[in-house]
Design a protein around this motif. Structure first.
Motif, mmCIF file in Angstrom:
data_model
loop_
_atom_site.group_PDB
_atom_site.id
_atom_site.type_symbol
_atom_site.label_atom_id
_atom_site.label_comp_id
_atom_site.label_asym_id
_atom_site.label_seq_id
_atom_site.Cartn_x
_atom_site.Cartn_y
_atom_site.Cartn_z
ATOM 1 N N LEU A 116 44.833 16.328 -26.671
ATOM 2 C CA LEU A 116 44.645 15.053 -25.996
ATOM 3 C C LEU A 116 43.507 15.188 -24.997
ATOM 4 C CD1 LEU A 116 45.927 12.197 -25.634
ATOM 5 C CD2 LEU A 116 47.239 13.182 -23.765
ATOM 6 N N ARG A 117 42.698 14.147 -24.938
ATOM 7 C CA ARG A 117 41.607 14.139 -23.972
ATOM 8 C C ARG A 117 41.674 12.816 -23.226
ATOM 9 N NH1 ARG A 117 36.897 17.129 -24.259
ATOM 10 N NH2 ARG A 117 37.408 17.756 -26.378
ATOM 11 N N LEU A 152 40.741 15.068 -18.365
ATOM 12 C CA LEU A 152 41.847 15.975 -18.614
ATOM 13 C C LEU A 152 41.879 16.323 -20.100
ATOM 14 C CD1 LEU A 152 44.710 17.150 -17.735
ATOM 15 C CD2 LEU A 152 45.594 14.956 -18.514
ATOM 16 N N VAL A 153 42.003 17.594 -20.387
ATOM 17 C CA VAL A 153 42.098 18.033 -21.769
ATOM 18 C C VAL A 153 43.394 18.825 -21.935
ATOM 19 C CG1 VAL A 153 41.091 19.525 -23.538
ATOM 20 C CG2 VAL A 153 39.612 18.115 -22.117
ATOM 21 N N ILE A 154 44.193 18.431 -22.935
ATOM 22 C CA ILE A 154 45.422 19.177 -23.188
ATOM 23 C C ILE A 154 45.276 19.938 -24.495
ATOM 24 C CG2 ILE A 154 47.898 18.999 -23.628
ATOM 25 C CD1 ILE A 154 47.949 16.622 -21.794
ATOM 26 N N ASP A 155 45.484 21.236 -24.425
ATOM 27 C CA ASP A 155 45.315 22.101 -25.581
ATOM 28 C C ASP A 155 46.564 22.064 -26.453
ATOM 29 O OD1 ASP A 155 43.222 24.514 -26.179
ATOM 30 O OD2 ASP A 155 45.214 24.954 -26.974
ATOM 31 N N GLY A 197 40.512 10.340 -37.404
ATOM 32 C CA GLY A 197 40.156 10.060 -36.025
ATOM 33 C C GLY A 197 41.312 10.121 -35.046
ATOM 34 N N GLU A 198 42.525 10.392 -35.555
ATOM 35 C CA GLU A 198 43.655 10.504 -34.646
ATOM 36 C C GLU A 198 44.153 11.941 -34.627
ATOM 37 O OE1 GLU A 198 47.125 7.703 -33.866
ATOM 38 O OE2 GLU A 198 46.149 6.880 -35.631
ATOM 39 N N LEU A 250 54.118 13.959 -21.942
ATOM 40 C CA LEU A 250 52.702 13.691 -22.180
ATOM 41 C C LEU A 250 52.309 12.313 -21.663
ATOM 42 C CD1 LEU A 250 50.489 15.296 -23.690
ATOM 43 C CD2 LEU A 250 50.969 13.912 -25.684
ATOM 44 N N GLY A 251 53.283 11.387 -21.615
ATOM 45 C CA GLY A 251 52.975 10.031 -21.190
ATOM 46 C C GLY A 251 52.231 9.242 -22.236
ATOM 47 N N GLU A 252 52.246 9.734 -23.459
ATOM 48 C CA GLU A 252 51.508 9.069 -24.526
ATOM 49 C C GLU A 252 52.139 9.483 -25.845
ATOM 50 O OE1 GLU A 252 46.833 8.894 -25.806
ATOM 51 O OE2 GLU A 252 47.424 8.906 -23.696
#
Lengths: 202, 190
Positions: free
Chosen positions: A93-94, A109-112, A142-143, A176-178
């Motif tokens: 996630l970016r 923010l980047v989540i690995d 793209g997702e 994650l909130g998403e």
């Protein structure tokens, strides 16, 4: 999960198979069916003279063109081979810098994907139905999609495994909130075999 | 948004990508083409050939076709069979022995082996025998459950059938599975 072009794979295998089938079948039919044999052998003996002339040095350019065509085809084939298997990504996630309330200000923010691996391992390792968990992230159309591979124990109920995974995914969503798409595969690999049954029946 | 992705993923993960065979065929083809290219260049430069000069090779094939020999026919049949196999592989669906187990928040795919192991356990409990004595094989649309009874034992076959059906009913899998319970009397004594 990768972006390999499956239609192209099938088309390629089909075309090569068709050429081999027609060529092999043609020669075999030519040899075995008398009527066809006459036509094939006439055509072949007619062609034998001109082709050996053409390839034996009287027209050198044909050889160069053959070599060039072969090299171009090799390049195409190598590109085709290297086109397989892409799509795995390490970034889950970016979230970029923005003004909205759900976006951070002053930095992105980047989540690995490793974070997901650790969270799901932690959440699912205590489940007696589950031997181990692998998590990988893929970019599909793209997702970013999370793929969770659950190695279930021998005899575990897929319904129960699924229930625990869904619970872990809900926790993950709130963390994650998403909501990212999650693909779950419940497999029974060598690891499940070695870890044995969680319950013994006498 | 995710529905399209999920159905795509489930379809792709339950069917073979045919990548392996495509890559192998492409590699073999590339090697043959490389050989043709080398031989052509060598012949154009007037150098001796590696294996066979293009002119000789083409002449040999054409001669063989005009006067068919047994070996050539056998080779042609082998080539045709390989071609036929490739055509069949390219057109067949190539199921991977796993099936979709429903889509809501997540998309789930379950290995047939997981289902088989679970059903062996279920049938074992229901029939009061060890799951090791239950052989389960999951096919396209049906499950074969074979209870290998020790001599002198009896089992409630209908009860086993019922509990296997109940277990499967909770799975929500596509393609769905129909169970068929059989009793084998040849079970070994352990």
């Amino acid at each position: 999960m990768t972006n390999s072009n499956r239609f192209l794979n099938r088309l390629f295998v089909f075309l090569v198979g068709l050429v081999l089938l027609v060529a092999g079948g043609g020669v075999a039919a030519g040899a075995l069916i008398p009527g066809v044999q006459q036509t094939v052998s006439d055509a072949a003996s007619n062609a034998a003279g001109p082709t050996s002339d053409a390839l034996s040095g009287s027209a050198v350019w044909i050889l160069w063109v053959t070599a060039l065509a072969a090299i171009v085809l090799i390049v195409i084939l190598v590109a085709f081979i290297l086109g397989h298997g892409h799509g795995r990504t390490s970034t889950l996630l970016r979230v970029s810098n923005g003004a909205g309330g759900d976006q951070p200000s002053g930095g992105s923010l980047v989540i690995d994907a490793k974070v997901a691996q650790q969270v799901f391992e932690e959440a699912l390792s205590h489940d007696s139905n589950i031997a181990s968990v692998d998590v990988a992230a893929f970019s599909v159309k793209g997702e970013t999609v999370l793929r969770i591979t659950v190695h279930s124990r021998r005899g575990a109920s897929p319904v129960e495994v699924r229930r625990s995974v869904d619970k872990a995914v809900r926790t993950w969503d709130s963390l994650l909130g998403e909501t990212t798409p999650v693909f779950v595969q419940i497999v029974s690999g060598i690891r499940s075999q070695l870890s044995g049954s969680s319950t013994r029946v006498a | 948004m995710t529905d399209g992705i999920y159905s795509r993923l489930v379809r792709r993960e339950t069917h073979s990508s045919r990548s392996t065979i495509a890559i192998v065929v492409a590699l073999i083809l590339a090697i043959v083409l490389a050989w043709i290219a080398v031989e052509s260049v060598l012949a154009a430069l007037g150098q001796p050939a590696l294996l066979a000069a293009p002119a000789d090779a083409v002449k040999a094939v054409l001669d063989a076709a005009s006067a068919p020999a047994g070996a050539i026919v056998a080779g042609a049949v082998v080539v045709a069979v390989v071609g036929l196999i490739l055509v069949i592989v390219s057109l067949s669906p190539g199921r991977r022995g796993r099936r979709s187990a429903g889509v809501d928040r997540t998309a789930v795919v379950v290995d047939d082996r997981v289902i088989a192991q679970r059903l062996a356990q279920t049938a074992g409990y229901a029939g009061d025998i060890s799951p090791d004595q239950v052989k389960v094989s999951v096919g396209g649309g049906s499950v074969d459950v074979v209870l290998e009874l020790q001599p002198g034992r009896t089992v409630d076959k209908a009860g086993v059938q019922r509990s296997v059906e109940e277990e499967l009913a909770g799975y929500d899998i596509t393609p769905a599975l129909r169970p068929k319970v059989r009793v084998s009397e040849k079970g070994s004594v352990r």
